[in-house]
Design a protein around this motif. Structure first.
Motif, short mmCIF file in Angstrom:
data_model
loop_
_atom_site.label_atom_id
_atom_site.label_comp_id
_atom_site.label_asym_id
_atom_site.label_seq_id
_atom_site.Cartn_x
_atom_site.Cartn_y
_atom_site.Cartn_z
N GLY A 26 13.10 12.83 -4.05
CA GLY A 26 14.31 13.40 -3.45
C GLY A 26 15.50 12.60 -3.20
N TRP A 27 15.64 11.51 -4.19
CA TRP A 27 16.86 10.86 -4.17
C TRP A 27 17.70 11.51 -5.14
N ARG A 28 19.06 11.29 -4.90
CA ARG A 28 20.23 11.57 -5.93
C ARG A 28 20.29 10.08 -6.85
N VAL A 29 20.22 10.11 -7.76
CA VAL A 29 20.14 8.97 -8.81
C VAL A 29 21.28 9.13 -9.79
N THR A 30 22.06 7.97 -10.07
CA THR A 30 22.88 7.78 -11.12
C THR A 30 22.36 6.73 -12.08
N VAL A 31 22.33 7.13 -13.47
CA VAL A 31 21.85 5.94 -14.30
C VAL A 31 23.07 5.47 -14.93
N LEU A 32 23.47 4.34 -15.00
CA LEU A 32 24.63 3.25 -15.92
C LEU A 32 23.88 3.08 -16.99
N GLU A 33 24.49 3.35 -18.16
CA GLU A 33 24.16 2.61 -19.43
C GLU A 33 25.17 2.22 -20.25
N ARG A 34 25.29 1.02 -20.80
CA ARG A 34 26.51 1.05 -21.57
C ARG A 34 26.50 1.16 -23.06
N ALA A 35 25.38 1.48 -23.65
CA ALA A 35 25.15 2.10 -24.94
C ALA A 35 25.92 3.27 -25.12
N ALA A 36 26.53 3.67 -26.21
CA ALA A 36 27.06 5.04 -26.25
C ALA A 36 26.16 6.00 -26.33
N ASP A 37 24.84 5.81 -26.59
CA ASP A 37 23.79 6.70 -26.75
C ASP A 37 22.72 6.40 -26.72
N LEU A 38 21.55 7.23 -26.51
CA LEU A 38 20.19 6.79 -26.42
C LEU A 38 19.59 7.23 -27.95
N ALA A 39 20.04 7.04 -28.60
CA ALA A 39 19.39 7.42 -29.94
C ALA A 39 18.09 6.56 -30.39
N PRO A 40 17.23 6.80 -30.95
CA PRO A 40 16.34 5.94 -31.42
C PRO A 40 16.79 4.84 -32.41
N VAL A 41 16.45 3.68 -32.08
CA VAL A 41 16.98 2.59 -32.89
C VAL A 41 15.71 1.94 -33.78
N GLY A 42 14.71 2.42 -33.83
CA GLY A 42 13.63 1.78 -34.81
C GLY A 42 12.81 0.83 -34.11
N ALA A 43 12.98 0.58 -32.60
CA ALA A 43 12.17 -0.56 -31.99
C ALA A 43 10.93 0.11 -31.34
N GLY A 44 10.04 -0.74 -31.21
CA GLY A 44 8.83 -0.30 -30.42
C GLY A 44 8.87 -0.63 -29.01
#
Length: 88
Positions: A26-44
């Motif tokens: 029930g919380w209102r949540v804001t997520v802050l991220e400095r990366a321009a997008d959340l595209a896969p980067v090949g990391a596991g």
């Protein structure tokens, strides 16, 4: 009744898991991220059993398991290569 609000800094596995758990409660949540997008980067990502149990608690465990690939035994090494801990 006023809705609880949270700001999560970082959209990594921990930040997104916290955001989902809070939102489902029930919380209102804001997520802050400095990366321009959340595209896969090949990391596991390696998840310890307790991390997987935490994902089970918020209802995401089976979805993560469906996407997972077992990589075999693991562990941690010192910078010089000596084993510090091993898991199976």
């Amino acid at each position: 009744m006023e809705q609880h609000r949270a700001v999560i800094v970082g959209a990594g596995i921990g930040g997104l898991t916290a955001a989902v758990a809070l939102h489902r409660n029930g919380w209102r949540v804001t997520v802050l991220e400095r990366a321009a997008d959340l595209a896969p980067v090949g990391a596991g990502i390696g998840l310890a059993p307790n991390a997987q149990r935490a994902l089970d608690v918020i209802g995401l465990g089976d979805r993560v398991r469906d996407l997972a690939a077992w990589q075999g035994d693991g562990g941690m090494r010192a910078p010089g290569g000596r084993w510090l801990a091993r898991t199976n």
